[in-house]
Design a protein around this motif. Structure first.
Motif, PDB file in Angstrom:
ATOM      1  N   ASP A  66      -7.017  -3.399  -7.488  1.00 18.54           N
ATOM      2  CA  ASP A  66      -7.943  -2.292  -7.243  1.00 18.54           C
ATOM      3  C   ASP A  66      -9.389  -2.729  -7.059  1.00 18.54           C
ATOM      4  O   ASP A  66     -10.062  -2.309  -6.115  1.00 18.54           O
ATOM      5  CB  ASP A  66      -7.868  -1.289  -8.418  1.00 18.54           C
ATOM      6  N   LYS A 125       6.619   1.958  -3.269  1.00 17.09           N
ATOM      7  CA  LYS A 125       6.543   2.093  -4.722  1.00 17.09           C
ATOM      8  C   LYS A 125       6.905   0.765  -5.368  1.00 17.09           C
ATOM      9  O   LYS A 125       6.403   0.407  -6.415  1.00 17.09           O
ATOM     10  CB  LYS A 125       7.530   3.186  -5.204  1.00 17.09           C
ATOM     11  N   CYS A 156       0.981  -6.506  -6.811  1.00 17.64           N
ATOM     12  CA  CYS A 156       0.258  -5.262  -6.572  1.00 17.64           C
ATOM     13  C   CYS A 156      -1.097  -5.567  -5.942  1.00 17.64           C
ATOM     14  O   CYS A 156      -1.660  -6.631  -6.142  1.00 17.64           O
ATOM     15  CB  CYS A 156      -0.007  -4.531  -7.879  1.00 17.64           C
ATOM     16  N   ALA A 191       0.822  -1.208   0.000  1.00 19.78           N
ATOM     17  CA  ALA A 191       0.000   0.000   0.000  1.00 19.78           C
ATOM     18  C   ALA A 191       0.856   1.258   0.000  1.00 19.78           C
ATOM     19  O   ALA A 191       0.490   2.262  -0.608  1.00 19.78           O
ATOM     20  CB  ALA A 191      -0.922   0.002   1.215  1.00 19.78           C
ATOM     21  N   GLU A 230       7.804  -9.932 -14.430  1.00 21.28           N
ATOM     22  CA  GLU A 230       8.590  -8.819 -14.968  1.00 21.28           C
ATOM     23  C   GLU A 230      10.029  -9.302 -15.119  1.00 21.28           C
ATOM     24  O   GLU A 230      10.852  -9.154 -14.208  1.00 21.28           O
ATOM     25  CB  GLU A 230       8.521  -7.634 -14.005  1.00 21.28           C
ATOM     26  N   CYS A 243       7.145  -3.278  -5.792  1.00 21.91           N
ATOM     27  CA  CYS A 243       6.265  -4.403  -5.528  1.00 21.91           C
ATOM     28  C   CYS A 243       6.942  -5.693  -5.953  1.00 21.91           C
ATOM     29  O   CYS A 243       6.302  -6.693  -6.174  1.00 21.91           O
ATOM     30  CB  CYS A 243       4.946  -4.217  -6.257  1.00 21.91           C
ATOM     31  N   THR A 267       2.392  -9.920 -11.554  1.00 16.74           N
ATOM     32  CA  THR A 267       2.713  -9.929 -12.965  1.00 16.74           C
ATOM     33  C   THR A 267       4.214 -10.157 -13.143  1.00 16.74           C
ATOM     34  O   THR A 267       5.021  -9.547 -12.446  1.00 16.74           O
ATOM     35  CB  THR A 267       2.322  -8.596 -13.640  1.00 16.74           C
ATOM     36  N   CYS A 299       6.176  -8.850 -10.002  1.00 17.79           N
ATOM     37  CA  CYS A 299       5.665  -7.642  -9.364  1.00 17.79           C
ATOM     38  C   CYS A 299       4.292  -7.913  -8.771  1.00 17.79           C
ATOM     39  O   CYS A 299       3.371  -8.285  -9.490  1.00 17.79           O
ATOM     40  CB  CYS A 299       5.582  -6.516 -10.399  1.00 17.79           C
ATOM     41  N   SER A 347      -5.005   3.206   3.720  1.00 19.34           N
ATOM     42  CA  SER A 347      -3.556   3.340   3.479  1.00 19.34           C
ATOM     43  C   SER A 347      -3.189   3.138   2.016  1.00 19.34           C
ATOM     44  O   SER A 347      -2.087   3.487   1.594  1.00 19.34           O
ATOM     45  CB  SER A 347      -2.790   2.345   4.348  1.00 19.34           C
ATOM     46  N   TYR A 348      -4.110   2.598   1.258  1.00 22.31           N
ATOM     47  CA  TYR A 348      -3.822   2.389  -0.162  1.00 22.31           C
ATOM     48  C   TYR A 348      -4.677   3.293  -1.031  1.00 22.31           C
ATOM     49  O   TYR A 348      -5.916   3.242  -0.972  1.00 22.31           O
ATOM     50  CB  TYR A 348      -4.043   0.929  -0.550  1.00 22.31           C
ATOM     51  N   TRP A 400      -9.864  -4.902  -3.948  1.00 22.14           N
ATOM     52  CA  TRP A 400      -9.583  -4.077  -2.780  1.00 22.14           C
ATOM     53  C   TRP A 400     -10.795  -3.215  -2.443  1.00 22.14           C
ATOM     54  O   TRP A 400     -11.187  -3.089  -1.283  1.00 22.14           O
ATOM     55  CB  TRP A 400      -8.366  -3.195  -3.056  1.00 22.14           C
ATOM     56  N   PHE A 459      -7.528   0.033   4.922  1.00 15.96           N
ATOM     57  CA  PHE A 459      -8.047   0.280   3.576  1.00 15.96           C
ATOM     58  C   PHE A 459      -7.718   1.681   3.090  1.00 15.96           C
ATOM     59  O   PHE A 459      -7.567   1.914   1.898  1.00 15.96           O
ATOM     60  CB  PHE A 459      -9.555   0.026   3.535  1.00 15.96           C
ATOM     61  N   GLU A 507      -6.057   4.108  -4.520  1.00 18.98           N
ATOM     62  CA  GLU A 507      -6.267   3.351  -5.755  1.00 18.98           C
ATOM     63  C   GLU A 507      -5.510   3.937  -6.943  1.00 18.98           C
ATOM     64  O   GLU A 507      -5.134   5.085  -6.955  1.00 18.98           O
ATOM     65  CB  GLU A 507      -7.769   3.288  -6.068  1.00 18.98           C
ATOM     66  N   ASP A 508      -5.331   3.095  -7.934  1.00 15.40           N
ATOM     67  CA  ASP A 508      -4.610   3.474  -9.155  1.00 15.40           C
ATOM     68  C   ASP A 508      -3.178   3.887  -8.855  1.00 15.40           C
ATOM     69  O   ASP A 508      -2.598   4.706  -9.545  1.00 15.40           O
ATOM     70  CB  ASP A 508      -5.340   4.609  -9.894  1.00 15.40           C
ATOM     71  N   ASN A 509      -2.643   3.303  -7.788  1.00 18.40           N
ATOM     72  CA  ASN A 509      -1.270   3.611  -7.424  1.00 18.40           C
ATOM     73  C   ASN A 509      -0.353   2.429  -7.719  1.00 18.40           C
ATOM     74  O   ASN A 509       0.753   2.332  -7.229  1.00 18.40           O
ATOM     75  CB  ASN A 509      -1.194   3.962  -5.930  1.00 18.40           C
ATOM     76  N   ASN A 510      -0.870   1.516  -8.508  1.00 17.20           N
ATOM     77  CA  ASN A 510      -0.092   0.334  -8.848  1.00 17.20           C
ATOM     78  C   ASN A 510       1.127   0.709  -9.674  1.00 17.20           C
ATOM     79  O   ASN A 510       1.074   1.581 -10.535  1.00 17.20           O
ATOM     80  CB  ASN A 510      -0.950  -0.639  -9.636  1.00 17.20           C
ATOM     81  N   CYS A 511       2.223   0.011  -9.372  1.00 20.59           N
ATOM     82  CA  CYS A 511       3.451   0.324 -10.091  1.00 20.59           C
ATOM     83  C   CYS A 511       3.663  -0.616 -11.272  1.00 20.59           C
ATOM     84  O   CYS A 511       4.653  -0.490 -11.978  1.00 20.59           O
ATOM     85  CB  CYS A 511       4.639   0.270  -9.133  1.00 20.59           C
ATOM     86  N   CYS A 512       2.747  -1.546 -11.463  1.00 15.13           N
ATOM     87  CA  CYS A 512       2.896  -2.459 -12.609  1.00 15.13           C
ATOM     88  C   CYS A 512       1.543  -2.960 -13.110  1.00 15.13           C
ATOM     89  O   CYS A 512       0.538  -2.690 -12.503  1.00 15.13           O
ATOM     90  CB  CYS A 512       3.789  -3.634 -12.213  1.00 15.13           C
ATOM     91  N   ARG A 528     -13.054  -3.368   0.897  1.00 15.54           N
ATOM     92  CA  ARG A 528     -13.289  -2.175   1.712  1.00 15.54           C
ATOM     93  C   ARG A 528     -14.781  -1.980   1.945  1.00 15.54           C
ATOM     94  O   ARG A 528     -15.220  -1.732   3.076  1.00 15.54           O
ATOM     95  CB  ARG A 528     -12.699  -0.946   1.012  1.00 15.54           C
TER      96      ARG A 528
END
Lengths: 109, 109
Positions: A85, A39, A82, A36, A75, A41, A73, A80, B101-102, A88, B99, B104-109, A92
DNA sequence: TTCTTTAATCGTAAAAATGCGATAAAGGTT
DNA sequence: AACCTTTATCGCATTTTTACGATTAAAGAA
């Protein structure tokens, strides 16, 4: 028997229980917290972050993946991981719904 | 070894994991849902509500009580189980915090 | 190709969870 | 006292979970 009678409960009950179960271990909470905030993963970074062996962390990742909370995924040579979304958000809302179903000070005894 | 290394994680991580674990079974979700809505909290009524034997339900109640989510008070020959306001609030806030703490759309991959 | 890195899986061991019937304990009732 | 109701606990079997080392598989580097 060690076998949960899933068929005796509603799909919703089984679903939220599955997600709660996935979060029911400090290592998996630590993984989620890391994903969370961090950066990175990369699986290896998660392994380094936790006080557990590589194979054990891999198993925890598998359980979180099984509940759908995270996705991995490939890489190159590494993987990686993640937070997913969609799931999650579902989690929530499910937990929020559960907590909202009880109005405080409504105890009957 | 089947033994969680609780000492390797923070108290907060262990606490939320314990509560999540307690919610990690459909029968216990059903119990919480029942207690949240129903006026009654007599143990026998919960047993009648669930498709499980009396001894099994008693065990599930014990686990919820162990996590602090519910509390039981003796009422004559029977026992009244209620959601514990203080712990329930703590759980709600802990999960909400997790919940939140994350983003959304902050995935790095 | 050979070697290294990365991560999943296998095999194993120990412990915990799930479930139930039987029994015990405690409080009422007759 | 004898009995019934209610719930916790015990004993047991089965399955799952936790954990680790060793091995495998795949990708990249030498």
């Amino acid at each position: 028997m060690g076998l949960t009678k899933a068929d005796k409960f509603t799909a919703t009950q089984n679903r939220i229980a599955l997600m709660a179960k996935a979060l029911g271990h400090p290592a998996r909470i630590a993984i989620i917290e890391y994903l969370a905030i961090s950066k990175s993963c990369v699986c290896g970074d998660i392994v380094n972050e936790l006080p557990l062996s590589q194979s054990t962390v891999s198993q925890h990742l598998k359980e979180l993946k099984n509940a759908g909370l995270i996705k991995g995924t490939i890489e190159g040579p590494s993987v990686c991981y993640c937070i997913d979304d969609r799931v999650w958000k579902e989690a929530r809302e499910s937990f929020a719904g559960l907590f909202a179903s009880y109005i405080e000070d409504n105890n009957c005894c």
